[in-house]
Design an enzyme around this catalytic site. Structure first.
Site, short mmCIF file in Angstrom:
data_model
loop_
_atom_site.label_atom_id
_atom_site.label_comp_id
_atom_site.label_asym_id
_atom_site.label_seq_id
_atom_site.Cartn_x
_atom_site.Cartn_y
_atom_site.Cartn_z
N ASN A 196 26.08 53.99 47.97
CA ASN A 196 26.15 52.69 47.29
C ASN A 196 26.03 51.62 48.39
O ASN A 196 27.00 51.31 49.07
CB ASN A 196 27.51 52.62 46.58
CG ASN A 196 27.70 51.32 45.82
OD1 ASN A 196 26.83 50.44 45.85
ND2 ASN A 196 28.83 51.18 45.17
N ARG A 224 22.79 54.44 44.34
CA ARG A 224 23.03 53.38 43.36
C ARG A 224 22.04 52.26 43.66
O ARG A 224 21.97 51.76 44.78
CB ARG A 224 24.44 52.86 43.51
CG ARG A 224 24.75 51.78 42.50
CD ARG A 224 26.15 51.25 42.71
NE ARG A 224 26.53 50.43 41.59
CZ ARG A 224 27.74 50.01 41.37
NH1 ARG A 224 28.72 50.36 42.18
NH2 ARG A 224 28.01 49.25 40.34
N HIS A 228 26.92 47.03 35.85
CA HIS A 228 28.03 47.99 35.75
C HIS A 228 27.66 49.16 34.86
O HIS A 228 28.52 49.81 34.26
CB HIS A 228 29.30 47.35 35.11
CG HIS A 228 30.02 46.40 35.99
ND1 HIS A 228 30.69 45.29 35.47
CD2 HIS A 228 30.20 46.35 37.31
CE1 HIS A 228 31.25 44.63 36.45
NE2 HIS A 228 30.97 45.24 37.58
N GLY A 257 37.39 44.24 36.68
CA GLY A 257 37.74 44.38 38.10
C GLY A 257 37.46 43.06 38.77
O GLY A 257 37.60 42.00 38.14
N GLY A 303 34.49 42.14 39.63
CA GLY A 303 33.43 41.78 38.70
C GLY A 303 33.81 42.40 37.38
O GLY A 303 34.41 43.48 37.35
N ARG A 358 33.54 34.56 40.03
CA ARG A 358 32.38 34.11 39.24
C ARG A 358 32.83 33.37 37.99
O ARG A 358 33.76 33.80 37.32
CB ARG A 358 31.52 35.30 38.80
CG ARG A 358 30.83 36.02 39.93
CD ARG A 358 29.86 37.06 39.34
NE ARG A 358 29.33 37.93 40.36
CZ ARG A 358 29.48 39.26 40.36
NH1 ARG A 358 30.13 39.87 39.39
NH2 ARG A 358 28.96 39.97 41.33
N ASP A 392 42.54 37.45 43.16
CA ASP A 392 43.15 38.76 42.97
C ASP A 392 44.22 38.71 41.87
O ASP A 392 45.16 37.92 41.95
CB ASP A 392 43.78 39.22 44.30
CG ASP A 392 44.17 40.68 44.26
OD1 ASP A 392 43.56 41.47 45.00
OD2 ASP A 392 45.09 41.03 43.49
N ARG A 397 46.63 40.62 41.10
CA ARG A 397 48.03 40.88 41.50
C ARG A 397 48.69 39.61 42.01
O ARG A 397 49.83 39.30 41.67
CB ARG A 397 48.08 41.97 42.58
CG ARG A 397 47.95 43.35 42.01
CD ARG A 397 47.65 44.34 43.08
NE ARG A 397 46.33 44.08 43.66
CZ ARG A 397 45.61 44.96 44.33
NH1 ARG A 397 46.10 46.16 44.53
NH2 ARG A 397 44.43 44.66 44.80
N GLY A 452 41.67 46.38 34.30
CA GLY A 452 41.77 47.09 33.02
C GLY A 452 42.71 48.28 33.08
O GLY A 452 43.48 48.55 32.16
N GLU A 453 42.68 48.99 34.20
CA GLU A 453 43.51 50.20 34.33
C GLU A 453 44.96 49.88 34.70
O GLU A 453 45.87 50.65 34.40
CB GLU A 453 42.93 51.13 35.41
CG GLU A 453 41.61 51.77 35.00
CD GLU A 453 40.88 52.43 36.17
OE1 GLU A 453 41.54 52.98 37.06
OE2 GLU A 453 39.63 52.38 36.18
N GLU A 502 32.50 55.66 39.06
CA GLU A 502 31.07 55.38 39.15
C GLU A 502 30.34 56.38 40.03
O GLU A 502 29.21 56.77 39.76
CB GLU A 502 30.86 53.95 39.64
CG GLU A 502 31.41 52.95 38.63
CD GLU A 502 31.29 51.51 39.07
OE1 GLU A 502 30.18 50.99 39.02
OE2 GLU A 502 32.31 50.92 39.46
P1 AMP Z 1 38.17 46.55 41.18
O1 AMP Z 1 37.07 45.57 41.47
O2 AMP Z 1 37.88 47.43 40.01
O3 AMP Z 1 38.63 47.31 42.39
O4 AMP Z 1 39.45 45.68 40.72
C1 AMP Z 1 40.04 44.72 41.56
C2 AMP Z 1 41.02 43.90 40.72
O5 AMP Z 1 42.01 44.76 40.16
C3 AMP Z 1 41.77 42.83 41.54
O6 AMP Z 1 41.83 41.62 40.81
C4 AMP Z 1 43.15 43.44 41.65
O7 AMP Z 1 44.15 42.47 41.76
C5 AMP Z 1 43.28 44.16 40.31
N1 AMP Z 1 44.36 45.15 40.36
C6 AMP Z 1 44.44 46.28 41.10
N2 AMP Z 1 45.66 46.87 40.92
C7 AMP Z 1 46.37 46.08 40.09
C8 AMP Z 1 47.68 46.13 39.53
N3 AMP Z 1 48.51 47.14 39.80
N4 AMP Z 1 48.06 45.14 38.68
C9 AMP Z 1 47.22 44.11 38.40
N5 AMP Z 1 45.96 44.01 38.89
C10 AMP Z 1 45.53 44.97 39.71
#
Ligand code: AMP
Length: 398
Positions: free
Chosen positions: A7, A91, A180, A208, A210, A239, A281, A283, A331-332, A383
């Protein structure tokens, strides 16, 4: 059988070596600052041992050469020889309208990718450079291009057309493509297996840094929120997502930006970061909102509200929904985002169980109440595995 998944970004290269018998990564790595001073490679094997090589990589060919060396490292590698790599899955950001699915790479495919490079000027040159480098250093090993866009190629014209003169669409191929795709494909296939229902109406929220939502009917995408570029749709880390084009032109004039700077601004300075003026972010924003920061709370609420509206519109497009599915870092993991998004969705027949939503568990799980008509799933995306599966299927017909 071992498959290498690559990737590549403009100055980075992520890779995973996946054992297809177990579908587990036996090696994960990242090359950073390719073409810049101070480039380095970091690699982790299945035992968690980390290899770090600080070495300048002047282009993607040098990066690939270093990756091949790292993978066979006696202490930190996972294979004895690169002959163990059965195929490579790349990718690739953009298929244009030329490919409707993944494809085994040959010279003609590379030519088409080069023609489409202007549709993804930040990523495509790195993608193509990596393909060429791998072909040069691994002759005879099948290479497969897995595009970020092709899962969405089943969208009907009424979903992908912008309301611009048709001749402009035809001449310049300006339309919604969606991105995606590897994630939406993986998640929809896993959800269909989990639900035991090929004929299904799914709304997939990949949230995420994105983010995008897609509407998937019977396994095929019928609409998605990203557009001609990944800028359209949801509020993302940095974005803006959807914005009145006239408002962006107004900002451009007021801030005295060039058109290129405006696109950069909408991609890098807006979204959660823009509204909160604190962080992109989730978090950080959750913590700040808990501590009473109003702009952080507004960013979270605005982000969740837009996702809710997309879910509503896709439920209309699908004429109902069997499952709303959450994936990606937010989402997770974000309990609060899922709560904001899925509150007051009774009209859809989707009822979130607050206790199940708050549980932190691995793997796929259903967080809807038992009497909810529609299911609400958390389904971790993968992915790289999606790319590896496609590569195996195309390179070896299985
Ligand atoms: P990704 O691009 O899929 O890696 O997602 C990154 C995003 O997921 C960032 O905004 C992180 O703050 C958020 N994220 C990761 N872990 C957590 C968590 N435990 N609680 C809330 N958001 C999270």
């Amino acid at each position: 059988m071992k498959i290498l998944v690559i990737n590549a970004g403009s100055s980075s290269l992520k890779y995973q070596l996946i054992d297809m018998d177990t579908e587990k990564a036996i090696l994960k790595g990242l090359c950073e600052r390719i073409t810049f001073e101070g480039s380095e490679l970091t690699q982790k094997n299945a035992a968690g041992e980390v290899l770090n090589i600080k070495q300048d990589m002047k282009d993607h060919t040098e990066a690939i050469q270093l990756v091949l060396k790292a993978m066979v490292d006696e202490k930190y590698g996972a294979i004895k020889s690169i002959d163990e790599i059965a195929a490579v899955g790349h990718r690739v950001l953009h298929s244009g309208e030329d490919f409707k699915s993944s494809v085994v790479i040959d010279d003609e495919v590379i030519k088409i990718c080069e023609k489409n490079a202007e549709l993804g000027p930040l990523h495509m040159p790195g993608n193509i450079a990596c393909i060429k480098s791998c072909m040069a250093v691994m002759p005879g090993v099948p290479m497969v291009a897995v595009f970020d866009t092709t899962f969405h190629s089943t969208m009907p014209p009424k979903a992908y057309m912008y309301a611009i003169p048709y001749s402009i669409y035809e001449q310049y191929k300006v339309r919604k493509y969606g991105f995606h795709g590897t994630s939406h494909k993986f998640v929809s296939e896993e959800a269909i297996k989990y639900l035991g229902k090929k004929e299904s109406k799914l709304i997939i929220c990949h949230l995420g840094n994105g983010s995008s939502v897609s509407a998937v009917k019977d396994g095929k995408c019928i609409d998605t929120s990203m557009g001609f570029t990944p800028l359209e749709g949801l509020i993302m880390g940095t974005r803006s997502g959807d914005i009145d084009p006239a408002a962006s032109e107004y900002i451009r004039a007021k801030l005295n930006l060039t058109p290129e700077e405006l696109v950069q601004y909408l991609n890098k300075k807006c979204g959660l970061m823009g509204i909160s003026e604190l962080s992109s972010d989730m978090r950080d924003l959750n913590a700040a909102a808990d501590a009473g920061n109003e702009k952080a709370l507004l960013a979270i609420e605005a982000c969740a509200y837009r996702i809710k509206k997309y879910i509503g519109s896709y439920a209309a497009a699908l004429n109902g929904v069997d499952a709303v599915i959450f994936t990606g870092g937010i989402g997770e993991n974000s309990v609060i985002m899922r709560k904001f998004i899925m509150s007051d969705m009774d009209y859809l027949g989707a009822k979130l169980d607050p206790a199940k939503n708050a549980l932190r568990e691995d793997g796929i799980r259903d967080i809807a109440t038992d009497d909810s008509k529609a299911r609400i799933l958390i389904l971790p995306t993968n992915e790289e595995l999606s790319i590896a599966r496609e590569t195996k299927a195309l390179a070896f017909n299985k």
